[in-house]
Write a protein that holds these residues in place. Structure first.
Motif, PDB file in Angstrom:
ATOM      1  N   VAL A 152      -6.776  12.586   9.803  1.00 46.43           N
ATOM      2  CA  VAL A 152      -6.110  12.203   8.542  1.00 46.43           C
ATOM      3  C   VAL A 152      -6.821  12.874   7.369  1.00 46.43           C
ATOM      4  CG1 VAL A 152      -5.638  10.286   6.953  1.00 46.43           C
ATOM      5  CG2 VAL A 152      -5.183  10.012   9.398  1.00 46.43           C
ATOM      6  N   LYS A 153      -8.164  12.844   7.369  1.00 52.89           N
ATOM      7  CA  LYS A 153      -8.919  13.445   6.258  1.00 52.89           C
ATOM      8  C   LYS A 153      -8.716  14.953   6.209  1.00 52.89           C
ATOM      9  CE  LYS A 153     -12.067   9.700   5.483  1.00 52.89           C
ATOM     10  NZ  LYS A 153     -13.368   9.083   5.711  1.00 52.89           N
ATOM     11  N   GLU A 174       0.806  -1.232   0.000  1.00 52.81           N
ATOM     12  CA  GLU A 174       0.000   0.000   0.000  1.00 52.81           C
ATOM     13  C   GLU A 174       0.838   1.282   0.000  1.00 52.81           C
ATOM     14  OE1 GLU A 174      -3.168   0.134  -0.322  1.00 52.81           O
ATOM     15  OE2 GLU A 174      -4.080  -1.697   0.480  1.00 52.81           O
ATOM     16  N   GLY A 210      -5.581  16.091   4.547  1.00 50.91           N
ATOM     17  CA  GLY A 210      -5.431  15.831   3.111  1.00 50.91           C
ATOM     18  C   GLY A 210      -4.638  14.576   2.804  1.00 50.91           C
ATOM     19  N   ALA A 211      -4.165  13.890   3.848  1.00 51.50           N
ATOM     20  CA  ALA A 211      -3.430  12.636   3.642  1.00 51.50           C
ATOM     21  C   ALA A 211      -4.394  11.545   3.197  1.00 51.50           C
ATOM     22  CB  ALA A 211      -2.721  12.227   4.927  1.00 51.50           C
ATOM     23  N   GLU A 212      -3.818  10.472   2.629  1.00 48.18           N
ATOM     24  CA  GLU A 212      -4.603   9.324   2.190  1.00 48.18           C
ATOM     25  C   GLU A 212      -4.653   8.300   3.319  1.00 48.18           C
ATOM     26  OE1 GLU A 212      -5.873   9.126  -0.960  1.00 48.18           O
ATOM     27  OE2 GLU A 212      -6.686   7.091  -0.753  1.00 48.18           O
ATOM     28  N   LEU A 213      -5.859   7.942   3.746  1.00 53.64           N
ATOM     29  CA  LEU A 213      -5.990   6.891   4.752  1.00 53.64           C
ATOM     30  C   LEU A 213      -5.974   5.535   4.051  1.00 53.64           C
ATOM     31  CD1 LEU A 213      -6.589   5.996   7.692  1.00 53.64           C
ATOM     32  CD2 LEU A 213      -9.008   6.018   7.069  1.00 53.64           C
ATOM     33  N   VAL A 214      -4.929   4.763   4.321  1.00 52.80           N
ATOM     34  CA  VAL A 214      -4.816   3.447   3.693  1.00 52.80           C
ATOM     35  C   VAL A 214      -5.648   2.412   4.446  1.00 52.80           C
ATOM     36  CG1 VAL A 214      -3.207   1.574   3.192  1.00 52.80           C
ATOM     37  CG2 VAL A 214      -2.560   3.944   2.698  1.00 52.80           C
ATOM     38  N   LYS A 261      -0.816  16.157   2.735  1.00 46.82           N
ATOM     39  CA  LYS A 261      -1.354  15.443   1.566  1.00 46.82           C
ATOM     40  C   LYS A 261      -0.352  14.527   0.865  1.00 46.82           C
ATOM     41  CE  LYS A 261      -1.118  19.410  -1.610  1.00 46.82           C
ATOM     42  NZ  LYS A 261      -0.338  20.292  -0.710  1.00 46.82           N
ATOM     43  N   GLU A 262       0.926  14.630   1.249  1.00 42.86           N
ATOM     44  CA  GLU A 262       1.950  13.731   0.697  1.00 42.86           C
ATOM     45  C   GLU A 262       1.984  12.378   1.416  1.00 42.86           C
ATOM     46  OE1 GLU A 262       2.275  16.430   2.385  1.00 42.86           O
ATOM     47  OE2 GLU A 262       3.620  16.061   4.076  1.00 42.86           O
ATOM     48  N   ASP A 263       1.169  12.230   2.462  1.00 40.73           N
ATOM     49  CA  ASP A 263       1.259  11.023   3.300  1.00 40.73           C
ATOM     50  C   ASP A 263       0.203   9.963   2.970  1.00 40.73           C
ATOM     51  OD1 ASP A 263       3.461  11.790   4.890  1.00 40.73           O
ATOM     52  OD2 ASP A 263       2.165  13.133   6.055  1.00 40.73           O
ATOM     53  N   ARG A 264       0.657   8.702   3.004  1.00 40.12           N
ATOM     54  CA  ARG A 264      -0.233   7.537   2.927  1.00 40.12           C
ATOM     55  C   ARG A 264      -0.148   6.847   4.283  1.00 40.12           C
ATOM     56  NH1 ARG A 264      -2.281   5.747  -1.631  1.00 40.12           N
ATOM     57  NH2 ARG A 264      -2.120   3.556  -0.999  1.00 40.12           N
TER      58      ARG A 264
END
Lengths: 192, 192
Positions: free
Chosen positions: A140-141, A49, A144-148, A116-119
């Motif tokens: 997390v939302k 991921e 702007g980060a992506e929640l894996v 927003k650069e984070d997964r």
């Protein structure tokens, strides 16, 4: 995770009010070699991921988060709890209700460490109602980060938080899901 | 430890009131591979002491303690802080004054996880006045365990806690000792 289920059965203590104490290996005294195995299992589940940040919450998530971050070779960020709900500064702040204590506390993460650069993979020791996870997901939302996904070591399935999050489409993995506990007979039934 | 001094100089932030913020790598976002090196260094310093338990205090000691315990292959116990100073149960409890917040809190360790069979290394992120360490040392002595030593990642030498403990004959190792900090010029002088 079989070794975890066995450990819960051998070392866990069931108390009234659906309380499972795992103080002996998970959240007061910590069996670090055992936690390394837990870290490896979360890595196995989420390794494809492209996760670059592990997020948890103080205090009992930190040791677990450390071992997971070690497997992924990425930083760990731990959210802080504060009874002060209004704190100035460049922070994400969300209120969380404590089911155990009947109070509301603020969950805080500095804006410097999530963006927003984070997964992101969120990990914690327990998943019950899911209030703490809700707070972390919200942050997390907001960042702007992506929640894996979310990983819990022990899920109390009968309290519904995990299934509620799965229904929302969130990838939730728990290494042991307790379907029911009986305080009187000291029995635990796991979900298959 | 040279890589630590360099990291403090590059990423640490000096604030008024002799505050050094190392939130970016040590106690909010945690650089886990870097902390592994810190764990290895404490192991090098104390490896001949037959240590079988690492003791720290929530929250910012836990990730460090995890990495140190991993090197020693032994359990980590983290003391809990409580604003409630009277808690029933089989616990060691000692009051600690918070220099930062001007309050007193209770430091708690379950009697199940510390006893006379233990050889204990205490670790923490910071050593300044030394109040938290005093509390942990008190608990180790009360438990009948052997205190092998104390390890701090960063010692604020100018606040005197480390030298006070050394004068008492306690083996204290700090991986970076700050002799002075200047908030205005943003300079840090380390002890040789």
């Amino acid at each position: 995770m079989e070794i975890l289920k066995k450990r819960i059965l051998s070392d866990g203590e069931i108390h009234e009010g659906n309380i499972l104490k795992v103080d002996g290996f998970l959240n007061h005294q910590i069996d670090i070699p055992f936690l390394q195995e837990i870290g490896k299992e979360f890595y196995r589940l989420f390794k494809d991921e492209n996760i670059n940040k592990i997020l948890t919450i103080e205090s009992s998530g930190i040791a677990i988060g450390s071992m997971v971050a070690q497997e992924f070779g990425c930083p760990l960020v731990f959210a802080k709890k504060s009874i002060t709900k209004n704190i100035a500064g460049d922070i994400y702040l969300t209120p969380v209700e404590s089911y155990t204590h009947g109070t509301t506390y603020g969950v805080i993460v500095s804006k410097s460490f999530l963006g927003k650069e984070d997964r992101v993979l969120i990990v914690d020791d327990f998943l019950a109602i899911g209030n703490a996870l809700d707070g972390l997901i919200h942050i997390v939302k907001e960042s702007g980060a992506e929640l894996v996904g979310c990983g819990a070591v022990i899920e109390k399935g009968f309290q519904g938080g995990g299934d509620r999050l799965r229904k929302k489409g969130i990838h939730v993995e728990s290494l042991a899901i307790i379907e029911s506990m009986d305080c009187e007979n000291k029995t635990i039934v796991f979900r298959d």
